[in-house]
Every structure is written in C-alpha cells, then in structure tokens.
Scaffold this motif. Structure first.
Motif, PDB file in Angstrom:
ATOM      1  N   SER A 110       4.751 -13.537 -24.293  1.00  0.00           N
ATOM      2  CA  SER A 110       5.683 -15.033 -24.083  1.00  0.00           C
ATOM      3  C   SER A 110       6.614 -14.265 -23.098  1.00  0.00           C
ATOM      4  CB  SER A 110       5.531 -16.035 -24.929  1.00  0.00           C
ATOM      5  OG  SER A 110       5.006 -15.814 -26.133  1.00  0.00           O
ATOM      6  N   ASP A 111       6.375 -14.231 -22.076  1.00  0.00           N
ATOM      7  CA  ASP A 111       8.000 -14.307 -20.601  1.00  0.00           C
ATOM      8  C   ASP A 111       9.222 -15.576 -20.960  1.00  0.00           C
ATOM      9  OD1 ASP A 111       5.832 -15.812 -19.918  1.00  0.00           O
ATOM     10  OD2 ASP A 111       5.724 -14.663 -17.457  1.00  0.00           O
ATOM     11  N   ILE A 112      10.194 -15.376 -21.135  1.00  0.00           N
ATOM     12  CA  ILE A 112      11.137 -16.729 -21.565  1.00  0.00           C
ATOM     13  C   ILE A 112      12.613 -16.354 -20.468  1.00  0.00           C
ATOM     14  CG2 ILE A 112      10.130 -15.180 -23.959  1.00  0.00           C
ATOM     15  CD1 ILE A 112      13.711 -14.454 -23.914  1.00  0.00           C
ATOM     16  N   ALA A 142      10.995 -23.375 -13.284  1.00  0.00           N
ATOM     17  CA  ALA A 142      10.076 -23.260 -12.714  1.00  0.00           C
ATOM     18  C   ALA A 142       9.109 -22.746 -12.386  1.00  0.00           C
ATOM     19  CB  ALA A 142      11.208 -23.640 -11.363  1.00  0.00           C
ATOM     20  N   CYS A 143       8.737 -21.994 -13.350  1.00  0.00           N
ATOM     21  CA  CYS A 143       7.972 -21.393 -13.427  1.00  0.00           C
ATOM     22  C   CYS A 143       6.481 -21.500 -14.811  1.00  0.00           C
ATOM     23  CB  CYS A 143       8.020 -19.581 -13.901  1.00  0.00           C
ATOM     24  SG  CYS A 143       6.397 -18.666 -12.459  1.00  0.00           S
ATOM     25  N   GLY A 144       6.828 -22.973 -15.782  1.00  0.00           N
ATOM     26  CA  GLY A 144       6.713 -22.335 -16.891  1.00  0.00           C
ATOM     27  C   GLY A 144       7.278 -21.287 -18.155  1.00  0.00           C
ATOM     28  N   HIS A 145       7.702 -20.764 -17.993  1.00  0.00           N
ATOM     29  CA  HIS A 145       7.926 -20.289 -18.998  1.00  0.00           C
ATOM     30  C   HIS A 145       8.335 -20.402 -20.320  1.00  0.00           C
ATOM     31  CE1 HIS A 145       8.429 -16.627 -16.271  1.00  0.00           C
ATOM     32  NE2 HIS A 145       7.184 -16.864 -16.015  1.00  0.00           N
ATOM     33  N   ASP A 146       9.172 -21.840 -20.238  1.00  0.00           N
ATOM     34  CA  ASP A 146       9.621 -22.204 -21.135  1.00  0.00           C
ATOM     35  C   ASP A 146       7.993 -23.173 -21.934  1.00  0.00           C
ATOM     36  OD1 ASP A 146       8.728 -24.104 -18.907  1.00  0.00           O
ATOM     37  OD2 ASP A 146       9.535 -25.492 -19.090  1.00  0.00           O
ATOM     38  N   ALA A 177      13.128 -11.769 -19.115  1.00  0.00           N
ATOM     39  CA  ALA A 177      13.226 -11.392 -16.981  1.00  0.00           C
ATOM     40  C   ALA A 177      12.261 -10.466 -16.586  1.00  0.00           C
ATOM     41  CB  ALA A 177      14.345  -9.836 -16.969  1.00  0.00           C
ATOM     42  N   GLU A 178      10.764 -11.852 -17.100  1.00  0.00           N
ATOM     43  CA  GLU A 178       9.814 -11.598 -16.187  1.00  0.00           C
ATOM     44  C   GLU A 178       9.857 -11.481 -14.797  1.00  0.00           C
ATOM     45  OE1 GLU A 178       5.942 -12.029 -13.572  1.00  0.00           O
ATOM     46  OE2 GLU A 178       7.681 -14.070 -14.180  1.00  0.00           O
ATOM     47  N   GLU A 179      10.554 -12.745 -13.514  1.00  0.00           N
ATOM     48  CA  GLU A 179      11.019 -12.583 -12.527  1.00  0.00           C
ATOM     49  C   GLU A 179      11.283 -11.322 -12.156  1.00  0.00           C
ATOM     50  OE1 GLU A 179       9.908 -15.579 -11.492  1.00  0.00           O
ATOM     51  OE2 GLU A 179       9.286 -17.038 -13.438  1.00  0.00           O
ATOM     52  N   GLY A 180      10.671 -11.062 -10.755  1.00  0.00           N
ATOM     53  CA  GLY A 180      11.233 -10.128 -10.202  1.00  0.00           C
ATOM     54  C   GLY A 180      10.873  -8.997 -10.930  1.00  0.00           C
ATOM     55  N   GLY A 202      -0.302 -15.074 -20.805  1.00  0.00           N
ATOM     56  CA  GLY A 202      -1.623 -15.884 -19.969  1.00  0.00           C
ATOM     57  C   GLY A 202      -0.229 -16.461 -18.929  1.00  0.00           C
ATOM     58  N   HIS A 203      -1.145 -17.623 -18.675  1.00  0.00           N
ATOM     59  CA  HIS A 203       0.337 -18.150 -17.356  1.00  0.00           C
ATOM     60  C   HIS A 203      -0.541 -19.449 -17.248  1.00  0.00           C
ATOM     61  CE1 HIS A 203       3.728 -18.398 -14.632  1.00  0.00           C
ATOM     62  NE2 HIS A 203       3.758 -17.925 -14.494  1.00  0.00           N
ATOM     63  N   LEU A 204       0.696 -20.569 -16.993  1.00  0.00           N
ATOM     64  CA  LEU A 204       0.115 -22.003 -17.104  1.00  0.00           C
ATOM     65  C   LEU A 204       0.709 -22.223 -15.813  1.00  0.00           C
ATOM     66  CD1 LEU A 204       3.008 -23.634 -19.796  1.00  0.00           C
ATOM     67  CD2 LEU A 204       0.568 -23.971 -20.336  1.00  0.00           C
TER      68      LEU A 204
HETATM   69 ZN   LIG Z   1       5.985 -16.667 -14.183  1.00  0.00          ZN
END
Ligand SMILES: [Zn+2]
Length: 438
Positions: A110-112, A142-146, A177-180, A202-204
């Motif tokens: 899970s990315d956070i 703003a990417c659903g990581h929550d 730190a998934e973004e970037g 996975g991703h929402l």
């Molecule tokens: Zn994302």
C-alpha cells in the motif's frame, strides 16, 4: 469482525488519513497512525529505517521541509522516540506475520503519500462538505493513497482475526513516496520482496467503471525518469551592459521548447513534460539562474531511455547556446513491468468462492507510471507471481486534481477482494510444496 465491519472501519480510517496528507518522505504522522492501527495485532512491525533503505530513496525533500513536517508531527503527538526511527524522512512501515504453518509467502503493498496540492474547499467536494478535508494546507490525498492505506490496514485486521484458518507468511508493506517514483526501490533493496511467492498491490479509481468492477491485472505501465535541472548564468544590468550577462532564463526556455519537440519514436509510446520553470530575479536584470522540473516516459524501458538521452542532449545544447552552466539532479524513476497472468485465475476463482458478485476483468491499461514495478520485477526475478489490480470507481475529478474524489464503495470492494484472495491462497497451494522456513 465480519468483512462488512472491516469495510466500515476501512472507510472510517480512510477519512481520518484523508485529513492528514503528507508528501513523500515526510509521512511521519501517517506512519504513526498506521503503527497505532497495528500495534495491538500479532504482526511484527518494522518502522522507518527498519522498513526502508535510506540510501535507495530518490528525490528526498530538503532538510527544511523534512524538519517542518517532523515538527508538525511532534505537535500532533507523535512521540520523539518514534520520530527518531524515521530520522531524515526515512518513513514507512512493514508488518510481518508468520502463521507458523507451511504455506506461501504473500506480500501486499500500500502506498501512503499525499501530493503537494491545495484541496478544493467548495461544497460539492465530499471531503469538504463532510468535514474531512485536508488540515495540512497545500497537501492533499489526491491519488487515493488514503484509501490504499486503509485497505492495507483492513487486510491486516482480516489476517489477524482469521489467522487460525490461514497458512504461510504475510508481509504488508506501507510504502512511502510513491509519487514521482521515489520510494519503492528503498523497500525492495531492504529485501522484503526477495522470497515472496504471491505479490499483490492495486490502485483505486483510474477508470470510468462503477465501483465493484475489478481488474485482476494491469498493463501498459510507463517507464519514467524525473529530473530537476538548474542553469547558472551571470547577471548584468539589462540596459547598461546586457552583453556582459549570461542568460539562464533563455537557456531554460529554449530547453523547454526543444524538450517538447523531441521526435516521437516508431516503437511505441513516449512522453515528455516540463512541469515547472522558474527563473531570474528582476525585470531589468539578465537572469543568472533558472530551474526546471521535467520528466520523460516510455512504453518500454528502452523508449524511456531514448527520451532521456535526447533530453540530456537538448539540455547540454541549450546551455551551450547561452554559454551557461547546468546541473541535473535525479529525482525519481519507474520501470515497466508485466503482471503474471496466473493472477487472473486466482482473483476470479477466489471471488467466485466467496460469491462476491464483483465484475472481474482480466486486465486494464494504466497508461501511467508506478514504482510498484520495482517490486513486481524483484518478485518475478525470484520466481514469485505478481499483480497490480485496479479497483474501479467513478471519479469526481481526475487523479492529482484539487477536487479528486472516488466512490468509497471501491474501498469496500478492495477489502473484500484481497481478503478472498488471502483465504484462497491459504487453501490452494498444492502446486508448490511449502515446508519449513529455516
Ligand atoms: Zn497513486
């Protein structure tokens, strides 16, 4: 706790995490809240530097930004001793559970992290209307990581409660730190994926399908490289002696235009973007400095390398034209990956067994970059099977938009899908003999 109760709890947690977004490598509060949700469960927890390799992080924020977030976390109530485990922004957490019975090693990621975006305040935006808008001005989930964090925590609760029915080992990765494309390698290089039999993430959101639609795999990941570029010239009075100046603004402007005109490649998808450009100090001064943030992408690693080598040539030539110096800083990277097709059968069978009634598709295109590819790559290199699923949801606005929001029903779907897969894998691992783990 029934699945329904776990789903409810995941939605509650999602709203809590939505209020406290932190950008990559400053997830101090986030990591602490993940810890609090797990501390009473039977997992062994690895926090901060125990979870990630500090030197394999990309694009770490500057000291000042890390310190400001650390201070904020301290005021929030994160204990000093806990913050020390995340010195210099080594955030994130890994939770491990061994049933003690032979069975596969299943890992989930899970990315956070959140994004540096000012969240919408207007009423149609649900988090604003319902009182869970970001309290960190200028940062936003703003990417659903929550949602991803909450799903991971619900899966942990499921494993904990059903441990007597399960076998093998579980590794739950809460990656910073998934973004970037900045955090995954720091997890991989710590060795967490080295002996994983089944890897899932996975991703929402992403697609226009209703919640309840799930893709068992994802295709068309883009490889990507992120660079910060700075040009250094010489300032001079623009009226008195413009000829004495070396114009860093023009070098960056010229580079930006030429970067966007790199020839497309016959072999597949390529992308380039200069996202920010800052330069100069005053109207009547020849600009002595400029900075731009840019990225390239490609449908294969080779296509991304083609874009990056063209980009480097253009940066060098632009500096030469204006007789200025330039420097590049490597800020992040993602590679391409392919999910293992065996997962289609696993996801479909597992959900049929549980009679979930979801619409499960074989695959969907991502058309974006994800550093989970580093994890997929490592798992596959060691003989494991990996997938990245999509939990569809209609979106109010696209990913990375100030009004981004998804249907929370997609969280419920994901919790149910992951739980059924875990149960299925525990009961169906005859194709390989799992003995003891010395
Ligand atoms: Zn994302």
């Amino acid at each position: 706790m029934s699945i329904g109760r776990l789903q409810d709890r995941a939605v509650e947690l999602r709203r809590m995490f939505h209020r406290i977004p932190e950008v990559g490598f400053t997830e101090f509060i986030t990591t602490y809240e993940i810890y609090k949700a797990l501390e009473k469960k039977d997992f062994t927890l690895f926090i901060g530097e125990e979870a990630i390799s500090r030197e394999h992080r990309y694009g770490v924020p500057d000291q000042q930004a890390i310190e400001a977030s650390r201070q904020r976390a301290s005021e929030y109530g994160v204990p000093e001793a806990f913050l020390e485990k995340m010195a210099d922004g080594a955030t994130g957490l890994v939770a491990v559970f061994d049933t003690g019975r032979p069975g596969p090693h299943v890992a989930m990621r899970s990315d956070i992290d959140g994004l540096p975006i000012m969240e919408a305040e207007d009423a149609p935006h649900m988090p604003a209307a319902d009182g869970y808008r970001s309290v960190h001005e200028g940062e936003m989930h703003a990417c659903g990581h929550d949602g991803h964090i909450s799903i991971g925590l619900a899966v942990a609760a499921y494993i904990n409660e059903n441990q007597n029915q399960l076998s093998g080992r579980f590794t739950l990765i809460f990656q910073p730190a998934e973004e970037g494309g900045r955090g995954a390698r720091s997890v991989v290089e710590k060795g967490w994926l080295d002996d994983v039999d089944y890897f899932m993430s996975g991703h929402l959101g992403i697609n226009e399908y209703e919640a309840g639609t799930v893709s068992a795999m994802t295709e068309r990941f883009l490889a990507s490289t992120k660079l910060d570029v700075s040009f250094k010239g010489k300032s001079a009075h623009s009226g008195v002696e413009p000829n004495e100046g070396k114009n860093a603004l023009l070098a960056a402007a010229s580079a930006s235009l030429h970067l966007h005109s790199i020839s497309r490649h016959r072999d597949g998808a390529t992308r380039v973007n200069v996202g920010t450009l800052n330069a100069g100090s005053g109207r009547n001064v020849v600009a002595d400095h400029s900075e731009l943030k840019m990225e390239t992408r490609g449908g294969t690693n080779a296509l991304n390398e083609y874009m990056m080598s063209e980009a480097r040539r253009i940066l060098e030539a632009s500096a030469l034209i204006y007789d200025v110096e330039y420097e590049t800083a490597f800020m992040g990277n993602a590679i391409v990956a392919e999910c293992d097709e065996e997962w289609v059968d696993i996801v479909k069978t597992a959900n049929r067994e549980e009679a979930n009634g979801f619409n499960i598709m074989d695959t969907m295109p991502l058309k974006a970059s994800e550093d989970v590819t580093y994890m997929i790559d490592r798992v596959q290199k060691n003989g494991g099977l990996a997938t990245f699923m999509i939990f569809a949801s209609p979106l109010k606005a696209g990913h990375h938009h100030p009004s981004f929001d998804f249907d929370e029903q997609a969280i419920r779907t994901a919790v149910s899908v992951y739980a059924s897969i875990i149960l299925h894998l525990a009961n169906n691992h005859t194709e390989k003999e799992y003995t003891s783990y010395e």
